[in-house]
Write a protein that holds these residues in place. Sequence first.
Motif, PDB file in Angstrom:
ATOM      1  N   THR A  93      24.573 -50.624 -55.468  1.00 51.84           N
ATOM      2  CA  THR A  93      23.263 -50.126 -55.913  1.00 51.84           C
ATOM      3  C   THR A  93      22.399 -51.184 -56.588  1.00 51.84           C
ATOM      4  OG1 THR A  93      24.339 -49.432 -57.952  1.00 51.84           O
ATOM      5  CG2 THR A  93      24.024 -47.755 -56.260  1.00 51.84           C
ATOM      6  N   HIS A  94      23.030 -52.080 -57.375  1.00 51.99           N
ATOM      7  CA  HIS A  94      22.245 -53.018 -58.182  1.00 51.99           C
ATOM      8  C   HIS A  94      22.234 -54.437 -57.618  1.00 51.99           C
ATOM      9  CE1 HIS A  94      22.278 -49.555 -60.779  1.00 51.99           C
ATOM     10  NE2 HIS A  94      21.378 -50.132 -61.542  1.00 51.99           N
ATOM     11  N   VAL A  95      22.811 -54.603 -56.431  1.00 47.09           N
ATOM     12  CA  VAL A  95      22.739 -55.903 -55.753  1.00 47.09           C
ATOM     13  C   VAL A  95      22.377 -55.673 -54.280  1.00 47.09           C
ATOM     14  CG1 VAL A  95      24.038 -57.955 -55.028  1.00 47.09           C
ATOM     15  CG2 VAL A  95      24.340 -57.055 -57.339  1.00 47.09           C
ATOM     16  N   ALA A  96      23.319 -55.100 -53.510  1.00 45.01           N
ATOM     17  CA  ALA A  96      23.156 -54.974 -52.061  1.00 45.01           C
ATOM     18  C   ALA A  96      21.902 -54.198 -51.666  1.00 45.01           C
ATOM     19  CB  ALA A  96      24.392 -54.305 -51.468  1.00 45.01           C
ATOM     20  N   ASN A  97      21.609 -53.116 -52.381  1.00 45.09           N
ATOM     21  CA  ASN A  97      20.465 -52.285 -52.003  1.00 45.09           C
ATOM     22  C   ASN A  97      19.148 -53.063 -51.959  1.00 45.09           C
ATOM     23  OD1 ASN A  97      21.890 -50.010 -51.495  1.00 45.09           O
ATOM     24  ND2 ASN A  97      21.317 -48.916 -53.357  1.00 45.09           N
ATOM     25  N   GLY A  98      19.033 -54.094 -52.768  1.00 45.31           N
ATOM     26  CA  GLY A  98      17.814 -54.908 -52.774  1.00 45.31           C
ATOM     27  C   GLY A  98      17.625 -55.664 -51.468  1.00 45.31           C
ATOM     28  N   ALA A  99      18.720 -55.906 -50.749  1.00 46.49           N
ATOM     29  CA  ALA A  99      18.621 -56.607 -49.463  1.00 46.49           C
ATOM     30  C   ALA A  99      18.585 -55.633 -48.298  1.00 46.49           C
ATOM     31  CB  ALA A  99      19.810 -57.548 -49.301  1.00 46.49           C
ATOM     32  N   VAL A 100      19.037 -54.406 -48.532  1.00 46.08           N
ATOM     33  CA  VAL A 100      19.146 -53.423 -47.449  1.00 46.08           C
ATOM     34  C   VAL A 100      17.856 -52.603 -47.315  1.00 46.08           C
ATOM     35  CG1 VAL A 100      20.388 -51.339 -46.711  1.00 46.08           C
ATOM     36  CG2 VAL A 100      21.656 -53.257 -47.682  1.00 46.08           C
ATOM     37  N   TYR A 101      17.268 -52.246 -48.450  1.00 49.26           N
ATOM     38  CA  TYR A 101      16.080 -51.373 -48.445  1.00 49.26           C
ATOM     39  C   TYR A 101      14.848 -52.131 -48.936  1.00 49.26           C
ATOM     40  CZ  TYR A 101      19.550 -47.609 -48.374  1.00 49.26           C
ATOM     41  OH  TYR A 101      20.596 -46.794 -48.045  1.00 49.26           O
ATOM     42  N   LYS A 102      13.676 -51.616 -48.588  1.00 47.85           N
ATOM     43  CA  LYS A 102      12.435 -52.073 -49.228  1.00 47.85           C
ATOM     44  C   LYS A 102      12.277 -51.191 -50.455  1.00 47.85           C
ATOM     45  CE  LYS A 102       9.108 -54.099 -46.055  1.00 47.85           C
ATOM     46  NZ  LYS A 102      10.066 -54.712 -45.168  1.00 47.85           N
ATOM     47  N   SER A 248      31.177 -52.483 -61.637  1.00 47.83           N
ATOM     48  CA  SER A 248      30.135 -51.517 -62.012  1.00 47.83           C
ATOM     49  C   SER A 248      29.466 -51.953 -63.306  1.00 47.83           C
ATOM     50  CB  SER A 248      30.745 -50.127 -62.190  1.00 47.83           C
ATOM     51  OG  SER A 248      31.176 -49.639 -60.942  1.00 47.83           O
ATOM     52  N   GLY A 249      28.397 -51.262 -63.667  1.00 45.92           N
ATOM     53  CA  GLY A 249      27.686 -51.602 -64.906  1.00 45.92           C
ATOM     54  C   GLY A 249      26.727 -50.499 -65.308  1.00 45.92           C
ATOM     55  N   LEU A 250      26.119 -50.690 -66.479  1.00 43.08           N
ATOM     56  CA  LEU A 250      25.086 -49.769 -66.972  1.00 43.08           C
ATOM     57  C   LEU A 250      23.790 -50.546 -67.191  1.00 43.08           C
ATOM     58  CD1 LEU A 250      26.953 -47.740 -69.778  1.00 43.08           C
ATOM     59  CD2 LEU A 250      26.529 -47.014 -67.403  1.00 43.08           C
ATOM     60  N   TRP A 251      22.666 -49.893 -66.880  1.00 38.26           N
ATOM     61  CA  TRP A 251      21.345 -50.467 -67.089  1.00 38.26           C
ATOM     62  C   TRP A 251      20.436 -49.398 -67.705  1.00 38.26           C
ATOM     63  CZ3 TRP A 251      24.531 -51.725 -63.162  1.00 38.26           C
ATOM     64  CH2 TRP A 251      24.642 -53.058 -62.771  1.00 38.26           C
ATOM     65  N   VAL A 252      19.347 -49.859 -68.337  1.00 38.78           N
ATOM     66  CA  VAL A 252      18.316 -48.940 -68.834  1.00 38.78           C
ATOM     67  C   VAL A 252      16.969 -49.454 -68.333  1.00 38.78           C
ATOM     68  CG1 VAL A 252      19.475 -47.998 -70.877  1.00 38.78           C
ATOM     69  CG2 VAL A 252      18.345 -50.220 -71.028  1.00 38.78           C
ATOM     70  N   PRO A 253      15.921 -48.625 -68.414  1.00 36.09           N
ATOM     71  CA  PRO A 253      14.621 -49.106 -67.928  1.00 36.09           C
ATOM     72  C   PRO A 253      14.141 -50.320 -68.736  1.00 36.09           C
ATOM     73  CG  PRO A 253      14.573 -46.734 -68.320  1.00 36.09           C
ATOM     74  CD  PRO A 253      15.873 -47.224 -68.856  1.00 36.09           C
ATOM     75  N   GLN A 303      24.712 -60.244 -62.434  1.00 35.09           N
ATOM     76  CA  GLN A 303      23.961 -59.538 -61.387  1.00 35.09           C
ATOM     77  C   GLN A 303      23.121 -60.534 -60.565  1.00 35.09           C
ATOM     78  OE1 GLN A 303      20.964 -56.892 -62.930  1.00 35.09           O
ATOM     79  NE2 GLN A 303      20.642 -55.842 -60.971  1.00 35.09           N
ATOM     80  N   ARG A 304      22.452 -61.477 -61.266  1.00 30.90           N
ATOM     81  CA  ARG A 304      21.625 -62.461 -60.547  1.00 30.90           C
ATOM     82  C   ARG A 304      22.497 -63.353 -59.660  1.00 30.90           C
ATOM     83  NH1 ARG A 304      19.065 -62.409 -65.526  1.00 30.90           N
ATOM     84  NH2 ARG A 304      20.086 -64.344 -66.177  1.00 30.90           N
ATOM     85  N   SER A 305      23.688 -63.721 -60.149  1.00 25.77           N
ATOM     86  CA  SER A 305      24.539 -64.597 -59.327  1.00 25.77           C
ATOM     87  C   SER A 305      25.084 -63.829 -58.117  1.00 25.77           C
ATOM     88  CB  SER A 305      25.668 -65.210 -60.156  1.00 25.77           C
ATOM     89  OG  SER A 305      26.631 -64.220 -60.458  1.00 25.77           O
ATOM     90  N   GLU A 306      25.336 -62.537 -58.288  1.00 29.98           N
ATOM     91  CA  GLU A 306      25.798 -61.717 -57.160  1.00 29.98           C
ATOM     92  C   GLU A 306      24.686 -61.515 -56.124  1.00 29.98           C
ATOM     93  OE1 GLU A 306      29.231 -61.740 -57.190  1.00 29.98           O
ATOM     94  OE2 GLU A 306      29.336 -59.573 -56.977  1.00 29.98           O
ATOM     95  N   ILE A 307      23.439 -61.391 -56.612  1.00 30.01           N
ATOM     96  CA  ILE A 307      22.297 -61.286 -55.691  1.00 30.01           C
ATOM     97  C   ILE A 307      22.207 -62.575 -54.855  1.00 30.01           C
ATOM     98  CG2 ILE A 307      19.745 -61.356 -55.641  1.00 30.01           C
ATOM     99  CD1 ILE A 307      19.808 -59.174 -57.858  1.00 30.01           C
ATOM    100  N   ALA A 308      22.354 -63.715 -55.520  1.00 28.98           N
ATOM    101  CA  ALA A 308      22.280 -65.011 -54.815  1.00 28.98           C
ATOM    102  C   ALA A 308      23.406 -65.126 -53.784  1.00 28.98           C
ATOM    103  CB  ALA A 308      22.353 -66.156 -55.814  1.00 28.98           C
TER     104      ALA A 308
END
Length: 322
Positions: A93-102, A248-253, A303-308
């Motif tokens: 949800t917090h890495v792969a989805n950014g590359a899969v969806y707009k 897994s992890g937790l995030w807030v707005p 998270q940023r390193s996993e995105i890369a």
Amino acid sequence: MRTLLAALLALIVFGGRAHADQFPSHPITIVVPFAAGGPSDAMARILGDRMKTTLGQAILIENVTGAGGSIGVGRVVHATPDGYTVSFGHLGTHVANGAVYKLPYDLVTDLEPVVLLPSNPMIIVSTNAVPAKSLPELIAWLKNRPQPATAGTAGAGSGSHIAGLYFENTAGIKLQYVPYRGTAPALNDLVAGQIEVMVDQTANSITQVRAGAIRAYAVTGDKRVESAPEIPTTDEAGLPAFHMTLWSGLWVPKGTPQDIVTKLNAAAIDAMNDSEVRKKLENLGLQMPPTDQLTPDALGAWQRSEIAKWWPMIKAADLKLE
Ligand code: ASP
């Protein structure tokens, strides 16, 4: 004029502080972006149940499902940044989805990291009707079929989908994905024989494997899972290129006050340090995060390193959204 400005400033500063000091004054909602009864839901409930002891307020779990978890994450992105709406998510949800969806939001700039949570090796499982008894036999069976075998996932971009793609690439096989709103309903269909295989989170499948309702071939971590030591690793089973652990992890707005993030972070760490909680999580094959990686900044950097690492691979795979 000056005094008026100073008074206004004090109101804003101290008003804001008072608000953070009282946090939490009512129940907190953790949005789990997958179906109830699945591995994300289970972890969020186990941790949330203990976080309420530290925070002194109930933690409610809301399952907002669909589109590989991206709808649930979007719900939190657009919530008031006051710490009462928290996003539970993972590598999908917090890495792969950014590359899969707009996505209509940015996974890094629209969210504030809170804490890294336990991770889970994946497990390759099938219905008992599949004739293979070992991973090499399963791969041979998958290769020799006239049509690709059906593989359940929690939707495009979910952990089980990414793991399926990884399995396809390393084993040289082809799968036909069947998307669900979480791996809980996918697992039900696997047990019932409606679908044939799954590369699932160990936490989800392990109980059905132990009950003999489905067959396990390998786990994708570097060591066997303590609670199911009879299942070999992919290294041992002959597919050493397939290594994957779903963290897994937790995030807030974005914009949530820092001291509220600190309180949520401390409550999650308290929960992970609780021996009863650990026992429950470890029994599901979950592994605790390293203790030096528990700050919000550490999750952000991770998270940023996993995105890369993952985005180029996922984009190169040119996923079809089913
Ligand atoms: N974690 C998801 C769930 O709880 C499954 C996945 O990402 O594959 O259903």
